[in-house]
Design a protein around this motif. Sequence first.
Motif, PDB file in Angstrom:
ATOM      1  N   LEU A  54       0.835  -1.188   0.000  1.00  0.00           N
ATOM      2  CA  LEU A  54       0.000   0.000   0.000  1.00  0.00           C
ATOM      3  C   LEU A  54       0.877   1.249   0.000  1.00  0.00           C
ATOM      4  CD1 LEU A  54      -3.104  -0.249   0.106  1.00  0.00           C
ATOM      5  CD2 LEU A  54      -2.996   0.430   2.513  1.00  0.00           C
ATOM      6  N   GLU A  55       0.578   2.177  -0.920  1.00  0.00           N
ATOM      7  CA  GLU A  55       1.285   3.461  -0.939  1.00  0.00           C
ATOM      8  C   GLU A  55       0.984   4.211   0.347  1.00  0.00           C
ATOM      9  OE1 GLU A  55       3.584   4.744  -2.512  1.00  0.00           O
ATOM     10  OE2 GLU A  55       3.322   6.867  -2.988  1.00  0.00           O
ATOM     11  N   SER A  56       1.962   4.982   0.816  1.00  0.00           N
ATOM     12  CA  SER A  56       1.795   5.751   2.038  1.00  0.00           C
ATOM     13  C   SER A  56       0.552   6.637   1.969  1.00  0.00           C
ATOM     14  CB  SER A  56       3.032   6.614   2.274  1.00  0.00           C
ATOM     15  OG  SER A  56       2.876   7.441   3.388  1.00  0.00           O
ATOM     16  N   GLY A  57      -0.244   6.613   3.022  1.00  0.00           N
ATOM     17  CA  GLY A  57      -1.426   7.466   3.097  1.00  0.00           C
ATOM     18  C   GLY A  57      -2.689   6.855   2.525  1.00  0.00           C
ATOM     19  N   VAL A  58      -2.587   5.718   1.885  1.00  0.00           N
ATOM     20  CA  VAL A  58      -3.772   5.070   1.316  1.00  0.00           C
ATOM     21  C   VAL A  58      -4.493   4.289   2.407  1.00  0.00           C
ATOM     22  CG1 VAL A  58      -4.567   3.340  -0.351  1.00  0.00           C
ATOM     23  CG2 VAL A  58      -2.758   4.948  -0.987  1.00  0.00           C
ATOM     24  N   PRO A  59      -5.812   4.459   2.508  1.00  0.00           N
ATOM     25  CA  PRO A  59      -6.556   3.777   3.576  1.00  0.00           C
ATOM     26  C   PRO A  59      -6.410   2.255   3.520  1.00  0.00           C
ATOM     27  CG  PRO A  59      -7.904   5.478   2.558  1.00  0.00           C
ATOM     28  CD  PRO A  59      -6.671   5.362   1.722  1.00  0.00           C
ATOM     29  N   SER A  60      -6.435   1.652   4.691  1.00  0.00           N
ATOM     30  CA  SER A  60      -6.197   0.209   4.793  1.00  0.00           C
ATOM     31  C   SER A  60      -7.353  -0.625   4.260  1.00  0.00           C
ATOM     32  CB  SER A  60      -5.910  -0.172   6.246  1.00  0.00           C
ATOM     33  OG  SER A  60      -6.998   0.187   7.068  1.00  0.00           O
ATOM     34  N   ARG A  61      -8.473  -0.010   3.900  1.00  0.00           N
ATOM     35  CA  ARG A  61      -9.555  -0.774   3.283  1.00  0.00           C
ATOM     36  C   ARG A  61      -9.188  -1.224   1.871  1.00  0.00           C
ATOM     37  NH1 ARG A  61     -11.391   4.501   3.489  1.00  0.00           N
ATOM     38  NH2 ARG A  61     -11.824   5.510   1.471  1.00  0.00           N
ATOM     39  N   PHE A  62      -8.148  -0.610   1.302  1.00  0.00           N
ATOM     40  CA  PHE A  62      -7.642  -1.044   0.003  1.00  0.00           C
ATOM     41  C   PHE A  62      -6.567  -2.125   0.215  1.00  0.00           C
ATOM     42  CE2 PHE A  62      -9.545   1.961  -2.914  1.00  0.00           C
ATOM     43  CZ  PHE A  62      -9.841   3.056  -2.111  1.00  0.00           C
ATOM     44  N   SER A  63      -6.616  -3.160  -0.593  1.00  0.00           N
ATOM     45  CA  SER A  63      -5.570  -4.168  -0.540  1.00  0.00           C
ATOM     46  C   SER A  63      -5.376  -4.777  -1.923  1.00  0.00           C
ATOM     47  CB  SER A  63      -5.901  -5.262   0.472  1.00  0.00           C
ATOM     48  OG  SER A  63      -7.074  -5.955   0.101  1.00  0.00           O
ATOM     49  N   GLY A  64      -4.146  -5.207  -2.170  1.00  0.00           N
ATOM     50  CA  GLY A  64      -3.833  -5.860  -3.431  1.00  0.00           C
ATOM     51  C   GLY A  64      -3.293  -7.252  -3.178  1.00  0.00           C
ATOM     52  N   SER A  65      -3.547  -8.137  -4.131  1.00  0.00           N
ATOM     53  CA  SER A  65      -3.060  -9.508  -4.003  1.00  0.00           C
ATOM     54  C   SER A  65      -2.885 -10.099  -5.386  1.00  0.00           C
ATOM     55  CB  SER A  65      -4.031 -10.353  -3.175  1.00  0.00           C
ATOM     56  OG  SER A  65      -5.285 -10.444  -3.828  1.00  0.00           O
ATOM     57  N   GLY A  66      -2.327 -11.303  -5.411  1.00  0.00           N
ATOM     58  CA  GLY A  66      -2.185 -12.016  -6.666  1.00  0.00           C
ATOM     59  C   GLY A  66      -0.768 -12.452  -6.927  1.00  0.00           C
ATOM     60  N   SER A  67      -0.596 -13.162  -8.023  1.00  0.00           N
ATOM     61  CA  SER A  67       0.721 -13.630  -8.434  1.00  0.00           C
ATOM     62  C   SER A  67       0.658 -14.095  -9.878  1.00  0.00           C
ATOM     63  CB  SER A  67       1.198 -14.774  -7.534  1.00  0.00           C
ATOM     64  OG  SER A  67       0.343 -15.882  -7.661  1.00  0.00           O
ATOM     65  N   GLY A  68       1.829 -14.245 -10.476  1.00  0.00           N
ATOM     66  CA  GLY A  68       1.870 -14.763 -11.837  1.00  0.00           C
ATOM     67  C   GLY A  68       1.257 -13.802 -12.838  1.00  0.00           C
TER      68      GLY A  68
END
Lengths: 108, 117
Positions: A54-68
């Motif tokens: 997460l970029e600094s200052g971005v709310p924790s309700r955002f999340s990224g995941s995945g692979s490949g």
Amino acid sequence: DIQMTQSPSSLSASVGDRVTITCRASQAISDALAWYQQKPGKAPKLLVYGADTLESGVPSRFSGSGSGTDYTLTISSLQPEDFATYYCQQYHNMPPLTFGGGTTVGIK
Amino acid sequence: QLQLQESGPGLVKPSETLSLTCTVSGDSFNSDSYFWAWIRQLPGKGLEWIGSVSYSGSTYYNPSLKSRVTISVDTSKNQFSLKVNSVTAADTAVYYCARRWVALDHWGQGSRVSVSS
């Protein structure tokens, strides 16, 4: 070039909903993936890089995941200020940097 | 706090050269840790990366635009510039400058450029 395919292209959701946006790369990109939020008339804003940082200052309700080749941006509880267009972008193999086509999150 | 600001004509005639400058203020311009990028957004469409330049002048271009694009850096003025030759109406867009460290983490507000006679 690596092609980035986002789905859906648009969605309607309510405040408080959990929202998931998917991005698929045409080849493996080793987590070299970023997510941006863009509101009308404004420049894009970086939310996530490295697939899950997460970029600094971005709310924790955002999340990224995945692979490949398959990556996901999740908004755990949609807020009024989250109605916007979201873009994924790969930086594994460049030039060129390539973006997905965008997902517009609208109000249900 | 890092700020980027695009400047340049809002109207360019077909077949002429589009020229934009991005002025960087705040920290970080004089570092080869970063690349400085141009991105455009056609009306109602998504984002297209045009190319990037480093502080030392190394450049990378989108192959789809490479034959018409030049990106350069002026370290004495903390600026980098974009030139697109032989423009057509298809080059009408909002042009953004941005800093790339890992991803594009700081953006200018955008400069709307129309190509029309």
